[in-house]
Scaffold this active site. Structure first.
Site, PDB file in Angstrom:
ATOM      1  N   GLY A  10      10.933   8.322  -5.040  1.00 15.76           N
ATOM      2  CA  GLY A  10      10.637   6.911  -5.259  1.00 15.76           C
ATOM      3  C   GLY A  10       9.151   6.623  -5.210  1.00 15.76           C
ATOM      4  CG  ASP A  60      20.317   8.817 -10.253  1.00 13.38           C
ATOM      5  OD1 ASP A  60      20.308   8.585  -9.028  1.00 13.38           O
ATOM      6  OD2 ASP A  60      21.120   8.272 -11.038  1.00 13.38           O
ATOM      7  CB  VAL A  61      17.713  10.492  -5.010  1.00 12.97           C
ATOM      8  CG1 VAL A  61      16.242  10.811  -5.247  1.00 12.97           C
ATOM      9  CG2 VAL A  61      17.931   8.993  -4.784  1.00 12.97           C
ATOM     10  CG  ASN A  87       9.434   5.635  -0.586  1.00 14.72           C
ATOM     11  OD1 ASN A  87       9.223   4.786   0.271  1.00 14.72           O
ATOM     12  ND2 ASN A  87       9.277   5.388  -1.884  1.00 14.72           N
ATOM     13  CE1 TYR A 152      16.549  -1.438   1.538  1.00 19.81           C
ATOM     14  CE2 TYR A 152      16.096  -2.685   3.537  1.00 19.81           C
ATOM     15  CZ  TYR A 152      15.684  -1.804   2.550  1.00 19.81           C
ATOM     16  OH  TYR A 152      14.399  -1.292   2.584  1.00 19.81           O
ATOM     17  CB  ALA A 154      25.311  -0.507   6.077  1.00 20.06           C
ATOM     18  CE  LYS A 156      15.890   1.761   3.277  1.00 21.65           C
ATOM     19  NZ  LYS A 156      15.171   2.959   2.769  1.00 21.65           N
ATOM     20  CB  ILE A 185       5.594  -3.512   3.765  1.00 26.84           C
ATOM     21  CG1 ILE A 185       6.010  -2.848   5.078  1.00 26.84           C
ATOM     22  CG2 ILE A 185       4.405  -2.789   3.138  1.00 26.84           C
ATOM     23  CD1 ILE A 185       4.949  -2.798   6.141  1.00 26.84           C
TER      24      ILE A 185
END
Length: 244
Positions: A10, A60-61, A87, A152, A154, A156, A185
């Site tokens: 990423g 594409d991870v 990332n 998101y 869940a 992380k 950020i």
């Protein structure tokens, strides 16, 4: 760290790009990977202008075959993998009762499964080398939760648990695994927020300012340096004091 090899997922833009630039300045050879082929190639060329070698690979991870190909191409080019920065991440924010199954699946697939896929492939190489450093980019919402971000949060939170388990499994082979949990950020994503939402964020940040991608990159740089050799399984918050 000169001439070591770092893969940053990423990393075509945003925090990932900032991390790649920071590591390049430390002498790392960089593998830029993202889903946007044009931006990947552009960023790789920009990284090379910092005086190191860089390659860009479209990945594409969420797809194990593409992740395997990423590591095969990296080994073919550099013959080693010293650092992996997981990332790559996406958001599909909405309230839980309105969240579609596709919103849940997409975020879990990229943020959590993608981290698993890349960590698994990296571990196979690093175990043979008996060395390596893996840093996973989590989030403060993976610790504290957040309204409208059940998927998101869940994902992380899962990244943090994966970090700790991987750290325990890989420590005997000289591999450290840590996580960084950014807070508010300044990125392209947060720039689109309204002034009211930005102000609301800052009310819970004791330092009273948003962080920058460089703030995150500086901590990642520490975690992949020899200075962090006795640190593993940890989560470092980069959040201006939001979560204490």
């Amino acid at each position: 760290m000169d001439q070591q090899v770092a893969i940053v997922t990423g990393s075509a833009r945003g925090i990932g790009k900032s991390i790649a630039e920071k590591l390049a300045k430390q002498g790392f050879q960089i593998v830029i990977c993202d889903i946007d082929q044009e931006q990947v190639e552009k960023t790789a060329k920009e990284i090379e202008q910092l005086g190191t070698k860089a390659i860009g690979i479209k990945v594409d991870v969420t797809k194990p075959a593409e992740v395997d190909q990423l590591f095969e191409e990296t080994m073919k080019t550099f013959s080693r993998v010293d650092v992996l920065i997981n990332n790559a991440g996406i958001t599909r924010d909405t309230l839980l009762i309105r969240m579609q199954e596709s919103d849940w699946d997409a975020v879990i697939a990229v943020n959590l499964k993608g981290t698993f896929n890349c960590t698994k492939s990296a571990a196979k190489i690093m175990m043979k080398q008996r060395s390596g450093k893996i840093v996973n980019i989590s989030s403060v919402v993976g610790v504290m939760g957040n309204v409208g971000q059940a998927n998101y949060s869940a994902s992380k939170g899962g990244v943090i648990s994966l970090t700790k388990s991987a750290a325990k499994e890989l420590a005997a082979r000289g591999i450290t695994v840590n996580a960084v949990a950014p807070g508010y950020i300044e990125t392209d994503m947060t720039k689109s927020l309204s002034d009211e939402v930005k102000a609301a964020f800052l009310t819970v940040v004791p330092l009273k300012r948003p962080g920058t991608p460089a703030d995150v990159a500086n901590v990642v740089n520490f975690l992949v340096s020899p200075d962090s050799d006795y640190i593993t399984g940890q989560v470092i918050h980069v959040d201006g004091g939001m979560v204490m």
